[in-house]
Design a protein around this motif. Structure first.
Motif, PDB file in Angstrom:
ATOM      1  N   VAL A 284       0.834  -1.194   0.000  1.00 44.19           N
ATOM      2  CA  VAL A 284       0.000   0.000   0.000  1.00 44.19           C
ATOM      3  C   VAL A 284       0.874   1.251   0.000  1.00 44.19           C
ATOM      4  N   GLU A 285       1.871   1.304   0.887  1.00 43.67           N
ATOM      5  CA  GLU A 285       2.713   2.494   0.952  1.00 43.67           C
ATOM      6  C   GLU A 285       3.517   2.680  -0.322  1.00 43.67           C
ATOM      7  N   GLU A 286       4.018   1.607  -0.910  1.00 42.02           N
ATOM      8  CA  GLU A 286       4.781   1.723  -2.149  1.00 42.02           C
ATOM      9  C   GLU A 286       3.895   2.256  -3.276  1.00 42.02           C
ATOM     10  N   ASN A 287       2.642   1.796  -3.349  1.00 39.83           N
ATOM     11  CA  ASN A 287       1.711   2.330  -4.335  1.00 39.83           C
ATOM     12  C   ASN A 287       1.497   3.820  -4.136  1.00 39.83           C
TER      13      ASN A 287
ATOM     14  N   ALA B 107       6.603  13.058   2.866  1.00 37.75           N
ATOM     15  CA  ALA B 107       6.149  12.698   4.209  1.00 37.75           C
ATOM     16  C   ALA B 107       4.800  13.334   4.552  1.00 37.75           C
ATOM     17  N   ALA B 108       4.653  14.636   4.300  1.00 38.83           N
ATOM     18  CA  ALA B 108       3.414  15.325   4.666  1.00 38.83           C
ATOM     19  C   ALA B 108       2.222  14.816   3.855  1.00 38.83           C
ATOM     20  N   PRO B 109       2.344  14.694   2.518  1.00 41.19           N
ATOM     21  CA  PRO B 109       1.210  14.128   1.771  1.00 41.19           C
ATOM     22  C   PRO B 109       0.875  12.705   2.192  1.00 41.19           C
ATOM     23  N   LEU B 110       1.891  11.905   2.509  1.00 46.51           N
ATOM     24  CA  LEU B 110       1.634  10.529   2.934  1.00 46.51           C
ATOM     25  C   LEU B 110       0.873  10.507   4.254  1.00 46.51           C
ATOM     26  N   ASP B 111       1.293  11.329   5.193  1.00 40.18           N
ATOM     27  CA  ASP B 111       0.579  11.416   6.467  1.00 40.18           C
ATOM     28  C   ASP B 111      -0.857  11.868   6.255  1.00 40.18           C
ATOM     29  N   ARG B 112      -1.049  12.806   5.335  1.00 42.20           N
ATOM     30  CA  ARG B 112      -2.388  13.299   5.050  1.00 42.20           C
ATOM     31  C   ARG B 112      -3.271  12.193   4.495  1.00 42.20           C
ATOM     32  N   VAL B 113      -2.743  11.392   3.567  1.00 41.99           N
ATOM     33  CA  VAL B 113      -3.511  10.288   2.993  1.00 41.99           C
ATOM     34  C   VAL B 113      -3.872   9.272   4.072  1.00 41.99           C
ATOM     35  N   PHE B 114      -2.934   8.954   4.941  1.00 39.69           N
ATOM     36  CA  PHE B 114      -3.211   7.987   6.000  1.00 39.69           C
ATOM     37  C   PHE B 114      -4.226   8.527   7.002  1.00 39.69           C
ATOM     38  N   THR B 115      -4.263   9.844   7.171  1.00 39.31           N
ATOM     39  CA  THR B 115      -5.287  10.446   8.032  1.00 39.31           C
ATOM     40  C   THR B 115      -6.657  10.359   7.374  1.00 39.31           C
TER      41      THR B 115
ATOM     42  N   ILE C 109      -7.210   6.841  -5.146  1.00 36.37           N
ATOM     43  CA  ILE C 109      -7.476   8.246  -4.842  1.00 36.37           C
ATOM     44  C   ILE C 109      -6.350   8.812  -3.982  1.00 36.37           C
ATOM     45  N   GLY C 110      -5.930   8.033  -2.988  1.00 38.88           N
ATOM     46  CA  GLY C 110      -4.817   8.475  -2.152  1.00 38.88           C
ATOM     47  C   GLY C 110      -3.541   8.672  -2.938  1.00 38.88           C
ATOM     48  N   ARG C 111      -3.290   7.802  -3.896  1.00 36.95           N
ATOM     49  CA  ARG C 111      -2.085   7.941  -4.733  1.00 36.95           C
ATOM     50  C   ARG C 111      -2.138   9.242  -5.527  1.00 36.95           C
ATOM     51  N   ALA C 112      -3.319   9.595  -6.046  1.00 37.03           N
ATOM     52  CA  ALA C 112      -3.452  10.862  -6.771  1.00 37.03           C
ATOM     53  C   ALA C 112      -3.235  12.050  -5.845  1.00 37.03           C
ATOM     54  N   LEU C 113      -3.693  11.940  -4.602  1.00 42.33           N
ATOM     55  CA  LEU C 113      -3.547  13.048  -3.655  1.00 42.33           C
ATOM     56  C   LEU C 113      -2.097  13.239  -3.214  1.00 42.33           C
TER      57      LEU C 113
END
Length: 234
Positions: free
Chosen positions: A93-96, A110-118, A144-148
């Motif tokens: 999931v994280e690699e995607n 890091a910030a976008p990844l944290d945002r997606v996980f939130t 959708i998270g990957r696009a964000l």
């Protein structure tokens, strides 16, 4: 924010978009509706550079999308989530998700990844899981998270409800509404489920055989019984 003028796209002798003109305002959801073959997916593919129009223009904050290479669209702030939930099943999931931030350093991801996980706690819980094991709804959240991850200004989203349970569709649509309200994201939403799309959209564009039927506020379209029966199926 998005300004489309006289846009015409053809596949050989078939005209899929016929002098289409409309605009999508910043920080709003604009639903693109119509029957199969109306030109909805072609519109998104044309805006993201996957196919080239034969006539007309499309501008994002004044930037010419028609002449922008597909690989440069992200730099303009445009992200496209095609129909089909195309995850890379061999990756986690994280690699995607990190694929959506290509070109950024690990630190800037890091910030976008944290945002997606939130936004998607289920993805956070499964960040090390291979994408192959995800359900259909989880895969839709993942794309959708990957696009964000690219922190787009405008998100082109094609049929996110297709094949999903109503409960999951509700979750995804609620998320889109919250992203618009909290982050100021602009969304161009292609959706076969017109009733659900209009319930969260601010504006609607109805297409028929590549031509514009009407462009108005979502509430106005939802209240027009003749329009709904003729073009929207409810």
């Amino acid at each position: 924010m998005l300004d489309v003028r006289e846009l015409t796209t053809s596949y050989g002798a078939v005209t899929a978009l016929d002098r289409l003109t409309f605009s999508a305002p910043r920080g709003k959801i604009t639903a693109v509706l119509g029957a199969n073959g109306a030109g909805k997916t072609t519109l998104l593919r044309t805006l993201s550079g996957l196919v080239r129009p034969t006539h007309g223009s499309a501008e994002l904050e004044g930037a010419d999308l028609v002449r922008t290479p597909t690989e440069a669209m992200s730099g303009l702030g445009l992200a496209h989530v095609p129909e089909g939930r195309g995850v890379i099943t061999e990756l986690t999931v994280e690699e995607n998700l990190r694929l959506g931030g290509l070109g950024r350093s690990a630190r800037s991801q890091a910030a976008p990844l944290d945002r997606v996980f939130t936004l998607f706690p289920v993805l956070s819980d499964r960040r090390n899981a291979i994408a192959h094991v995800l359900s259909g709804g989880e895969r839709q959240m993942l794309v959708i998270g990957r696009a964000l991850m690219a922190t787009p200004k405008i998100l082109l989203l094609d049929e996110p409800s297709l094949g999903l349970a109503p409960r999951v569709v509700g979750q995804i649509f609620d998320l889109l509404r919250s992203l618009v309200e909290s982050d100021g994201l602009t969304v161009l939403l292609v959706e076969q489920n017109a009733r659900s799309a209009l319930s969260i959209a601010d504006f609607g564009v109805v297409l028929n055989l590549g031509r514009l039927v009407v462009h108005d506020e979502a509430a106005v379209l939802a209240a027009d019984e003749k329009l709904r029966h003729a073009y929207l199926g409810f």
